[in-house]
Design a protein around this motif. Sequence first.
Motif, PDB file in Angstrom:
ATOM      1  N   HIS A 158     -67.405  21.074  14.868  1.00  0.00           N
ATOM      2  CA  HIS A 158     -66.865  19.704  14.848  1.00  0.00           C
ATOM      3  C   HIS A 158     -66.692  19.182  13.421  1.00  0.00           C
ATOM      4  CE1 HIS A 158     -67.082  19.159  19.179  1.00  0.00           C
ATOM      5  NE2 HIS A 158     -68.300  19.648  19.172  1.00  0.00           N
ATOM      6  N   ARG A 159     -67.677  19.434  12.577  1.00  0.00           N
ATOM      7  CA  ARG A 159     -67.582  18.941  11.200  1.00  0.00           C
ATOM      8  C   ARG A 159     -66.434  19.616  10.460  1.00  0.00           C
ATOM      9  NH1 ARG A 159     -68.981  19.777   5.946  1.00  0.00           N
ATOM     10  NH2 ARG A 159     -69.678  17.895   4.801  1.00  0.00           N
ATOM     11  N   GLU A 160     -66.289  20.906  10.649  1.00  0.00           N
ATOM     12  CA  GLU A 160     -65.219  21.637   9.974  1.00  0.00           C
ATOM     13  C   GLU A 160     -63.848  21.174  10.444  1.00  0.00           C
ATOM     14  OE1 GLU A 160     -67.752  25.781   9.261  1.00  0.00           O
ATOM     15  OE2 GLU A 160     -66.536  25.502  11.058  1.00  0.00           O
ATOM     16  N   PHE A 161     -63.733  20.875  11.742  1.00  0.00           N
ATOM     17  CA  PHE A 161     -62.474  20.327  12.236  1.00  0.00           C
ATOM     18  C   PHE A 161     -62.178  18.999  11.547  1.00  0.00           C
ATOM     19  CE2 PHE A 161     -60.162  17.352  14.869  1.00  0.00           C
ATOM     20  CZ  PHE A 161     -59.000  18.060  15.138  1.00  0.00           C
ATOM     21  N   ALA A 162     -63.182  18.145  11.450  1.00  0.00           N
ATOM     22  CA  ALA A 162     -62.975  16.839  10.820  1.00  0.00           C
ATOM     23  C   ALA A 162     -62.501  16.991   9.376  1.00  0.00           C
ATOM     24  CB  ALA A 162     -64.258  16.013  10.882  1.00  0.00           C
ATOM     25  N   LEU A 163     -63.082  17.930   8.651  1.00  0.00           N
ATOM     26  CA  LEU A 163     -62.680  18.136   7.257  1.00  0.00           C
ATOM     27  C   LEU A 163     -61.229  18.618   7.145  1.00  0.00           C
ATOM     28  CD1 LEU A 163     -65.870  19.725   5.671  1.00  0.00           C
ATOM     29  CD2 LEU A 163     -64.884  17.477   5.168  1.00  0.00           C
ATOM     30  N   ALA A 164     -60.753  19.328   8.160  1.00  0.00           N
ATOM     31  CA  ALA A 164     -59.364  19.780   8.161  1.00  0.00           C
ATOM     32  C   ALA A 164     -58.415  18.685   8.643  1.00  0.00           C
ATOM     33  CB  ALA A 164     -59.225  21.019   9.047  1.00  0.00           C
ATOM     34  N   TRP A 165     -58.877  17.866   9.573  1.00  0.00           N
ATOM     35  CA  TRP A 165     -58.033  16.865  10.240  1.00  0.00           C
ATOM     36  C   TRP A 165     -57.913  15.567   9.456  1.00  0.00           C
ATOM     37  CZ3 TRP A 165     -60.293  12.674  13.442  1.00  0.00           C
ATOM     38  CH2 TRP A 165     -59.320  11.922  14.115  1.00  0.00           C
ATOM     39  N   LEU A 166     -58.990  15.112   8.858  1.00  0.00           N
ATOM     40  CA  LEU A 166     -58.984  13.810   8.173  1.00  0.00           C
ATOM     41  C   LEU A 166     -57.930  13.719   7.069  1.00  0.00           C
ATOM     42  CD1 LEU A 166     -62.847  13.199   8.038  1.00  0.00           C
ATOM     43  CD2 LEU A 166     -61.176  11.832   9.335  1.00  0.00           C
ATOM     44  N   PRO A 167     -57.743  14.748   6.224  1.00  0.00           N
ATOM     45  CA  PRO A 167     -56.684  14.645   5.217  1.00  0.00           C
ATOM     46  C   PRO A 167     -55.293  14.508   5.832  1.00  0.00           C
ATOM     47  CG  PRO A 167     -58.239  16.354   4.614  1.00  0.00           C
ATOM     48  CD  PRO A 167     -58.573  15.953   6.021  1.00  0.00           C
ATOM     49  N   ALA A 168     -55.066  15.123   7.007  1.00  0.00           N
ATOM     50  CA  ALA A 168     -53.766  14.998   7.671  1.00  0.00           C
ATOM     51  C   ALA A 168     -53.543  13.578   8.160  1.00  0.00           C
ATOM     52  CB  ALA A 168     -53.679  15.985   8.835  1.00  0.00           C
ATOM     53  N   VAL A 169     -54.591  12.941   8.685  1.00  0.00           N
ATOM     54  CA  VAL A 169     -54.486  11.544   9.114  1.00  0.00           C
ATOM     55  C   VAL A 169     -54.264  10.656   7.898  1.00  0.00           C
ATOM     56  CG1 VAL A 169     -55.661   9.644  10.291  1.00  0.00           C
ATOM     57  CG2 VAL A 169     -55.964  11.992  11.121  1.00  0.00           C
ATOM     58  N   GLN A 170     -54.993  10.928   6.839  1.00  0.00           N
ATOM     59  CA  GLN A 170     -54.834  10.157   5.599  1.00  0.00           C
ATOM     60  C   GLN A 170     -53.405  10.265   5.088  1.00  0.00           C
ATOM     61  OE1 GLN A 170     -56.789  11.623   1.925  1.00  0.00           O
ATOM     62  NE2 GLN A 170     -57.728   9.586   1.806  1.00  0.00           N
ATOM     63  N   HIS A 171     -52.844  11.450   5.120  1.00  0.00           N
ATOM     64  CA  HIS A 171     -51.459  11.657   4.686  1.00  0.00           C
ATOM     65  C   HIS A 171     -50.514  10.790   5.504  1.00  0.00           C
ATOM     66  CE1 HIS A 171     -47.484  13.553   5.169  1.00  0.00           C
ATOM     67  NE2 HIS A 171     -47.573  13.751   3.871  1.00  0.00           N
ATOM     68  N   ASP A 172     -50.686  10.774   6.821  1.00  0.00           N
ATOM     69  CA  ASP A 172     -49.786  10.004   7.681  1.00  0.00           C
ATOM     70  C   ASP A 172     -49.931   8.506   7.462  1.00  0.00           C
ATOM     71  OD1 ASP A 172     -48.687  12.283   8.721  1.00  0.00           O
ATOM     72  OD2 ASP A 172     -49.920  12.292  10.531  1.00  0.00           O
ATOM     73  N   LEU A 173     -51.143   8.051   7.200  1.00  0.00           N
ATOM     74  CA  LEU A 173     -51.353   6.637   6.894  1.00  0.00           C
ATOM     75  C   LEU A 173     -50.528   6.213   5.683  1.00  0.00           C
ATOM     76  CD1 LEU A 173     -55.201   6.107   7.330  1.00  0.00           C
ATOM     77  CD2 LEU A 173     -53.411   4.874   8.566  1.00  0.00           C
ATOM     78  N   ASN A 174     -50.520   7.048   4.684  1.00  0.00           N
ATOM     79  CA  ASN A 174     -49.805   6.709   3.446  1.00  0.00           C
ATOM     80  C   ASN A 174     -48.304   6.963   3.560  1.00  0.00           C
ATOM     81  OD1 ASN A 174     -51.977   5.800   1.672  1.00  0.00           O
ATOM     82  ND2 ASN A 174     -52.778   7.863   1.893  1.00  0.00           N
TER      83      ASN A 174
END
Length: 201
Positions: free
Chosen positions: A145-161
């Motif tokens: 779960h933690r490793e998924f979050a580390l991969a997924w969070l930057p993608a969400v951050q990218h879309d926010l910006n």
Amino acid sequence: MAYAKEYLDPGNQYAYPAYDSYLGSGTAKVQDADLLAIALLNAGQNPLPTYYTFKSLLNPINERLADPRLHGTLAEASQETLEAIADLVGILDEERPTKHVGKTKLLKVLHRMRPDLIPLYDENIRRLYSETENPPVPRDLKRNHREFALAWLPAVQHDLNAHKEMLTEITRMALPETPITPLRALDIVAWKLGSEVKISR
């Protein structure tokens, strides 16, 4: 945009404004009352085992919520802040049992505590980020779960910006007394897009 307008119309009785206006405990810590909010985003299956599992996780959840690295917005988050969010998600790797509590329910509770920082997650979000052609977060069954979050969070951050103007426009559709953040606006759009992803394996 049309779906966001429909979703944010209180007359349609979607999860908004029920989830977003639910008072909960009103404190900086997750408490019993906050656990009931997940049902207002249609994640209330098996409510009793879910509730008691969450109760067993409250101490580690609140210890990690107090991490000083958790500050600001996800759009502007540093790598250390992303790691602190991933540490919260990593509770699911470290604590047992977590019966009936996965990323979907955990993040539905945590988003309300930090609505501009901690994203929402469910099956449609997973499809959008991991099941599309050339997905930003390809499926990897070896990740915890933690490793998924580390991969997924930057993608969400990218879309926010990348979609800042559109998301800001969506936030203006919300009721003044029940505002939403750009992160919540992104979830609304991403959920709809994810619901249309066809999975072929």
